[in-house]
Scaffold this active site. Structure first.
Site, PDB file in Angstrom:
ATOM      1  N   CYS A 108      -4.078  -0.959  -1.996  1.00  0.00           N
ATOM      2  CA  CYS A 108      -4.310   0.472  -2.189  1.00  0.00           C
ATOM      3  C   CYS A 108      -5.321   0.715  -3.311  1.00  0.00           C
ATOM      4  O   CYS A 108      -5.113   0.267  -4.446  1.00  0.00           O
ATOM      5  CB  CYS A 108      -2.963   1.101  -2.546  1.00  0.00           C
ATOM      6  SG  CYS A 108      -3.014   2.863  -2.819  1.00  0.00           S
TER       7      CYS A 108
ATOM      8  N   CYS B 184     -11.124   2.974  -0.562  1.00  0.00           N
ATOM      9  CA  CYS B 184      -9.815   3.450  -0.100  1.00  0.00           C
ATOM     10  C   CYS B 184      -9.501   2.737   1.210  1.00  0.00           C
ATOM     11  O   CYS B 184     -10.399   2.483   2.023  1.00  0.00           O
ATOM     12  CB  CYS B 184      -9.876   4.959   0.117  1.00  0.00           C
ATOM     13  SG  CYS B 184      -8.428   5.655   0.937  1.00  0.00           S
TER      14      CYS B 184
ATOM     15  N   GLU C 168      -5.721   9.507   9.573  1.00  0.00           N
ATOM     16  CA  GLU C 168      -4.328   9.456  10.034  1.00  0.00           C
ATOM     17  C   GLU C 168      -4.110  10.304  11.281  1.00  0.00           C
ATOM     18  O   GLU C 168      -3.151  10.108  12.011  1.00  0.00           O
ATOM     19  CB  GLU C 168      -3.393   9.861   8.902  1.00  0.00           C
ATOM     20  CG  GLU C 168      -3.523   8.856   7.781  1.00  0.00           C
ATOM     21  CD  GLU C 168      -2.286   8.669   6.938  1.00  0.00           C
ATOM     22  OE1 GLU C 168      -1.463   9.591   6.886  1.00  0.00           O
ATOM     23  OE2 GLU C 168      -2.177   7.596   6.323  1.00  0.00           O
TER      24      GLU C 168
ATOM     25  N   HIS D  47      -8.362   3.685   3.909  1.00  0.00           N
ATOM     26  CA  HIS D  47      -8.639   4.386   5.165  1.00  0.00           C
ATOM     27  C   HIS D  47     -10.125   4.422   5.541  1.00  0.00           C
ATOM     28  O   HIS D  47     -10.466   4.651   6.690  1.00  0.00           O
ATOM     29  CB  HIS D  47      -8.146   5.829   5.062  1.00  0.00           C
ATOM     30  CG  HIS D  47      -6.661   5.966   5.057  1.00  0.00           C
ATOM     31  ND1 HIS D  47      -5.853   5.308   4.150  1.00  0.00           N
ATOM     32  CD2 HIS D  47      -5.821   6.686   5.852  1.00  0.00           C
ATOM     33  CE1 HIS D  47      -4.590   5.626   4.390  1.00  0.00           C
ATOM     34  NE2 HIS D  47      -4.552   6.459   5.416  1.00  0.00           N
TER      35      HIS D  47
ATOM     36  N   ASP E 142       0.867  -1.187   0.000  1.00  0.00           N
ATOM     37  CA  ASP E 142       0.000   0.000   0.000  1.00  0.00           C
ATOM     38  C   ASP E 142       0.896   1.226   0.000  1.00  0.00           C
ATOM     39  O   ASP E 142       2.092   1.138   0.275  1.00  0.00           O
ATOM     40  CB  ASP E 142      -0.885  -0.015   1.258  1.00  0.00           C
ATOM     41  CG  ASP E 142      -1.750   1.236   1.351  1.00  0.00           C
ATOM     42  OD1 ASP E 142      -2.419   1.564   0.354  1.00  0.00           O
ATOM     43  OD2 ASP E 142      -1.739   1.900   2.403  1.00  0.00           O
ATOM     44  N   SER E 143       0.292   2.359  -0.284  1.00  0.00           N
ATOM     45  CA  SER E 143       1.036   3.615  -0.262  1.00  0.00           C
ATOM     46  C   SER E 143       1.557   3.937   1.144  1.00  0.00           C
ATOM     47  O   SER E 143       2.473   4.728   1.283  1.00  0.00           O
ATOM     48  CB  SER E 143       0.127   4.747  -0.733  1.00  0.00           C
ATOM     49  OG  SER E 143      -1.049   4.779   0.054  1.00  0.00           O
TER      50      SER E 143
END
Ligand code: DGL
Length: 272
Positions: A74, A187, A153, A189, A11-12
């Site tokens: 991702c 996504c 985050e 997140h 993932d990023s």
């Protein structure tokens, strides 16, 4: 450090650990090698060329570790570089778009499906194109939600938090007004905002989580190709990142849904 039996997930950044959480649950006998490109995150607002270059470097690192399958957890990479990766990799590959779109297509009853993701994911129309291929009559509504990633985050995810509620309303109002009955969380997140999204969209809208669907799909591919482990003696996951791992446990734990019990190693991704 390497294992021919491992599934490579990348993932990023750390968001892909939300998919790892699902992999550990769906495929308890498998070993996971995870790479999070924490030194170059976020990918979601970068150009297609940069995202592709990063995706190939990330997969090169995993292949060097002899993984038997590569998974792009991702949404951005899967949307922008997924086709190229699938063509060029020598081991089975899946991103999150196909399995998630497939499930959404089967869950919808009124044919109105919403998709939320990063700017790059939405700009690629990856989910829309896939869904319309599955059924040209589907009505697909897309919405980029760039503030969701920094909110998560920062640990601002509580369903009762005023900021969370405001941002969710801001992004999802139009999709709600269109009367979608299925919403893809496209996504890494967004599963962490699931409660707030559920509160706003209501119980008649099915939320489809790309991490879980991808884990189920990966299990299917491995089974078909006779690559599933009956048991793996050394199945402790291995975690690699491209920035210093110091002090990242709290964010990692948020995505993983438990404390990071395992050692994390920093690598130089630019050499791949
Ligand atoms: N992992 C990315 C995704 O799922 C979100 C974070 C980023 O923009 O890199 O699209």
């Amino acid at each position: 450090m390497s294992s021919r039996n491992a599934i490579g997930v990348f993932d990023s950044g750390l968001g892909g650990l939300s998919a790892v959480k699902e992999f550990l649950h769906v495929l308890p006998n498998e070993k996971i090698i995870y790479f999070g490109d924490t030194g170059r995150v976020p990918y979601g607002n970068r150009s297609r060329d940069t995202i592709k270059k990063y995706a190939f470097q990330d997969t090169s690192f995993l292949l060097e570790n002899n993984v038997k399958m590569v998974v792009a957890a991702c949404g951005t990479v899967s949307s922008v570089a997924g086709d190229d990766l699938e063509k060029k990799l020598s081991v089975p590959y899946t991103g999150v778009v196909n399995p998630t779109a497939f499930t959404a297509a089967h869950k919808t009853k009124n044919g109105k499906i919403g998709i939320i993701g990063t700017a790059a994911t939405i700009g690629s129309h990856s989910y829309k194109l896939r869904l319309e291929k599955l059924n040209p009559k589907f009505k697909v509504y897309e919405q980029a939600c760039p503030l969701f990633v920094p909110l998560v985050e920062s640990g601002i995810i509580c369903r009762d938090d005023q900021i969370v509620r405001l941002v969710v309303r801001r992004y999802l109002s139009e999709l709600k007004d269109e009367g979608i009955d299925t919403l893809i969380l496209g996504c890494t997140h967004y599963p962490l905002l699931r409660d707030a999204i559920f509160d706003f969209m209501g119980e008649n809208v099915t939320l489809v989580d790309s991490g879980y669907e991808t884990a189920v799909y990966a299990a299917k591919i491995l089974k078909e190709q006779n690559l599933l482990n009956d048991d793996c003696a050394q199945k402790n996951p291995e975690f690699y990142v491209s920035d210093t791992p110091d002090g990242f446990e709290s964010v990692a734990g948020l995505f993983l849904g438990r404390d990071m019990e395992h050692r994390v190693t920093q690598i130089d991704i630019e050499q791949y």
